[in-house]
Design an enzyme around this catalytic site. Structure first.
Site, PDB file in Angstrom:
ATOM      1  N   GLU A 125      15.882 -14.158  -0.359  1.00 34.19           N
ATOM      2  CA  GLU A 125      16.385 -15.079   0.662  1.00 34.19           C
ATOM      3  C   GLU A 125      15.455 -16.298   0.762  1.00 34.19           C
ATOM      4  O   GLU A 125      15.916 -17.435   0.845  1.00 34.19           O
ATOM      5  CB  GLU A 125      16.380 -14.294   1.982  1.00 34.19           C
ATOM      6  CG  GLU A 125      17.107 -14.912   3.124  1.00 34.19           C
ATOM      7  CD  GLU A 125      16.840 -14.061   4.384  1.00 34.19           C
ATOM      8  OE1 GLU A 125      17.010 -12.809   4.334  1.00 34.19           O
ATOM      9  OE2 GLU A 125      16.440 -14.653   5.396  1.00 34.19           O
ATOM     10  N   ASP A 176       0.844  -1.191   0.000  1.00 31.32           N
ATOM     11  CA  ASP A 176       0.000   0.000   0.000  1.00 31.32           C
ATOM     12  C   ASP A 176       0.887   1.253   0.000  1.00 31.32           C
ATOM     13  O   ASP A 176       1.907   1.307   0.703  1.00 31.32           O
ATOM     14  CB  ASP A 176      -0.866  -0.034   1.271  1.00 31.32           C
ATOM     15  CG  ASP A 176      -1.974   0.993   1.252  1.00 31.32           C
ATOM     16  OD1 ASP A 176      -2.785   0.962   0.322  1.00 31.32           O
ATOM     17  OD2 ASP A 176      -2.029   1.831   2.172  1.00 31.32           O
TER      18      ASP A 176
HETATM   19  C1  NOJ Z   1      -4.565   2.852  -0.960  1.00 32.61           C
HETATM   20  C2  NOJ Z   1      -5.631   1.817  -0.755  1.00 32.61           C
HETATM   21  O1  NOJ Z   1      -5.879   1.174  -1.973  1.00 32.61           O
HETATM   22  C3  NOJ Z   1      -6.847   2.559  -0.226  1.00 32.61           C
HETATM   23  O2  NOJ Z   1      -7.985   1.750  -0.195  1.00 32.61           O
HETATM   24  C4  NOJ Z   1      -6.509   3.099   1.132  1.00 32.61           C
HETATM   25  O3  NOJ Z   1      -7.595   3.857   1.604  1.00 32.61           O
HETATM   26  C5  NOJ Z   1      -5.261   3.996   1.067  1.00 32.61           C
HETATM   27  N1  NOJ Z   1      -4.207   3.410   0.306  1.00 32.61           N
HETATM   28  C6  NOJ Z   1      -4.743   4.268   2.453  1.00 32.61           C
HETATM   29  O4  NOJ Z   1      -4.209   3.103   3.007  1.00 32.61           O
END
Ligand code: NOJ
Length: 539
Positions: free
Chosen positions: A258, A208
């Site tokens: 690894e 993310d």
């Molecule tokens: C991107 C994710 O896809 C989204 O759903 C989320 O709200 C934001 N990052 C924050 O983590």
């Protein structure tokens, strides 16, 4: 010639766990539901699944606010259920990627609670970005940054003595404090988290906010705060895409290697990378960094031949040109579904659906990897008329506007039957999915889609089958063919020609003969409007 790496041309299916299939009857999808759905995914023919976050979380942002990185939220199951899911997936030849959230955690994470209880300047606070406010009494935020989900990127805390105190940084909601990656404790903690899940057998991670993590060390004001406020893109050059982040990805890649050295299984790191250009993007997929990074420009392109050609050419030149692979995506849990995005209200719903099918066939013909978001294979439209009182997206709460809300693409999947819950929840009668499903979802139920050879599901399944029959179609490059305006056509080696008619009137097909696969009915020699087709060598 290099050994083939499975991930270079993989097709991965994004499972939004909450909305996939509910095995307990509480109206919320869960890991046992995902396991029950694996045969369906096996039939579709995907190489792997990416599971949206299922960790313990107060769910302020549906799991992207993680309170414990090493467990399963009871709503979704437990670690034993997780192990069963991975084992079943592997038996079916489906790889499993987890969603890891390293930019921020939940305000309920124990380390953040410790930071709140500790004093300014303490080691506990140094794991996050705490700073004194500006103004004579510190009542103004430390800088002018905006949070992606609306409002300022800072929240003030109350200190132990009951007085207003320091501020902490959160690029999303206040319930999602940003980690301070300049603190080695944070890096070590994530190293351990990765190993925890790799030891449990996962095949990789979707990362993310992978262009986040580091902020400018001095946290200075943004030169153009208004631009930052207007867009959800990562335009604040002080908050995103700092050069130090690449060291993290090098380290994570080394951890994956690894594990590969131990058992020969290649793991996959795919980053959610929003950066201003394909050239910047390419830096994230250098040979010792991430294996893949979502290339969102295709998703962002309007339904227009020139726009599509431009983003595809840039990706091929700036990303594939460096030897890495492009990762294509048209839908995910944050975006309006293609059927609705490409639709034009004046022309009825059929147009968006036809264009979405054509775009899918185009994506599957491109060199590189592709991601499919659950329900995309059913041709599901966005649910645009959810009433305000059921909306859960923090963007709605924080901006007060429906403009960017994401609930409409997260409505639970229809599996069978004529009425909600359409087989989504196995609970007693009356069990309600966590977001209401519209009546018209009946048309899209998986049982119906499987039985109808003209369904989007069959188009995706056939496209995936042909893709793997043509072996390593995801590798190599493409050659644009001459066409009339509004039409794109390209050849992939000697095997495949793909053409898309972005207009609404039929055009002469660029290749003689009947296509082997098309997104809508085609007569020989003709490519109808809003249609894509594949001609395969010898077909
Ligand atoms: C991107 C994710 O896809 C989204 O759903 C989320 O709200 C934001 N990052 C924050 O983590």
């Amino acid at each position: 010639m290099n050994r083939h790496h499975w991930w270079r041309d993989a097709v991965i299916y994004q499972v939004y766990v909450r909305s996939f299939l509910d095995s307990t009857g509480d109206g919320i999808g869960d890991l046992a539901g995902v396991r029950a759905g694996l045969p369906y995914l096996r039939k579709l023919g995907v190489d792997g699944i990416w599971l949206s976050p299922f960790y313990p979380s107060p769910q302020h942002d549906h799991g992207y606010d993680v309170a414990d990185y090493r467990d399963v939220d009871p709503v979704y199951g437990d670690l034993d259920e997780f192990d069963r899911l991975v084992a079943s997936a592997h038996r079916l030849g489906i790889r499993v990627l987890l969603d890891i959230v390293p930019n921020h955690c939940s305000s309920e994470h124990p380390w953040f609670r410790e930071a709140l209880a500790a004093a300014p300047g303490s080691p506990e606070r140094a794991r996050f970005h705490f700073a004194d406010g500006r103004g004579p009494d510190g009542s103004e935020p430390p800088n002018n940054w905006h949070a992606m989900f609306g409002g300022p990127a800072w929240t003030r805390v109350t200190e132990a003595d009951g007085r207003p105190g320091q501020w902490y940084l959160h690029m999303f909601t206040p319930e999602q404090p940003d980690w301070n990656w300049r603190n080695p404790e944070v890096a070590d903690e994530f190293d351990q988290v990765l190993r925890f899940w790799l030891d449990r057998g996962v095949d990789g991670f979707r990362i993310d906010v992978a262009a986040g993590l580091f902020k400018h060390p001095e946290l200075p004001d943004s030169p153009d705060p208004e631009a930052d406020a207007r867009t959800r893109d990562s335009v604040n050059p002080l908050a995103w895409n700092q050069p130090e982040v690449h060291d993290v990805w090098r380290h994570w890649r080394a951890v994956c290697e690894e594990y590969t050295a131990r058992d020969g299984r290649e793991r996959l790191l795919v980053g959610e990378v929003s950066v201003p250009s394909a050239r910047e993007h390419a830096k994230y997929v250098r040979p010792d960094e991430l294996h893949q990074a979502f290339f969102f420009d295709l998703l962002g392109a309007p339904w227009d031949a020139d726009a599509f050609r431009k983003v595809i050419s840039e990706a091929m030149q700036d990303i594939a040109g460096t030897g890495s692979t492009v990762t294509w995506v048209l839908n995910n849990h944050d975006q309006v579904r293609t059927v609705t995005r490409y639709g034009e209200p004046a022309e009825g719903s059929g147009l968006g659906a036809a264009r979405a099918r054509a775009a899918a066939l185009l994506m599957l013909a491109l060199p590189g990897a592709a991601y499919i978001y659950q329900g995309e294979e059913l041709g599901l439209p966005e649910v645009v008329d959810l009433p305000d009182d059921v909306l859960t997206d923090p963007i709605f709460r924080r901006t007060g506007s429906r403009a960017r809300i994401r609930d409409g693409c997260r409505v639970p999947l229809p599996w069978s039957g004529q009425a909600s819950p359409f087989g989504f929840t196995s609970g007693a009668e009356g069990a309600k999915p966590w977001l209401p499903q519209p009546e018209y979802f009946a048309e899209y139920a998986t049982h119906r889609a499987l039985a109808d050879t003209r369904s989007s599901w069959h188009l995706y399944r056939d496209g995936l089958q042909l893709r793997s029959a043509l072996h390593q179609l995801g590798e190599g490059t493409l050659r644009w063919l001459d066409t009339q305006p509004g039409v794109l056509a390209f050849a992939r080696g000697d095997d495949l020609v793909c053409a898309v008619n972005f207009g609404t009137a039929p055009v002469p097909a660029p290749v003689p003969g009947t296509p082997l696969l098309s997104s809508g009915p085609c007569r020989p020699g003709e490519l109808p409007g809003s249609t894509a087709a594949w001609w395969i060598d010898g077909s």
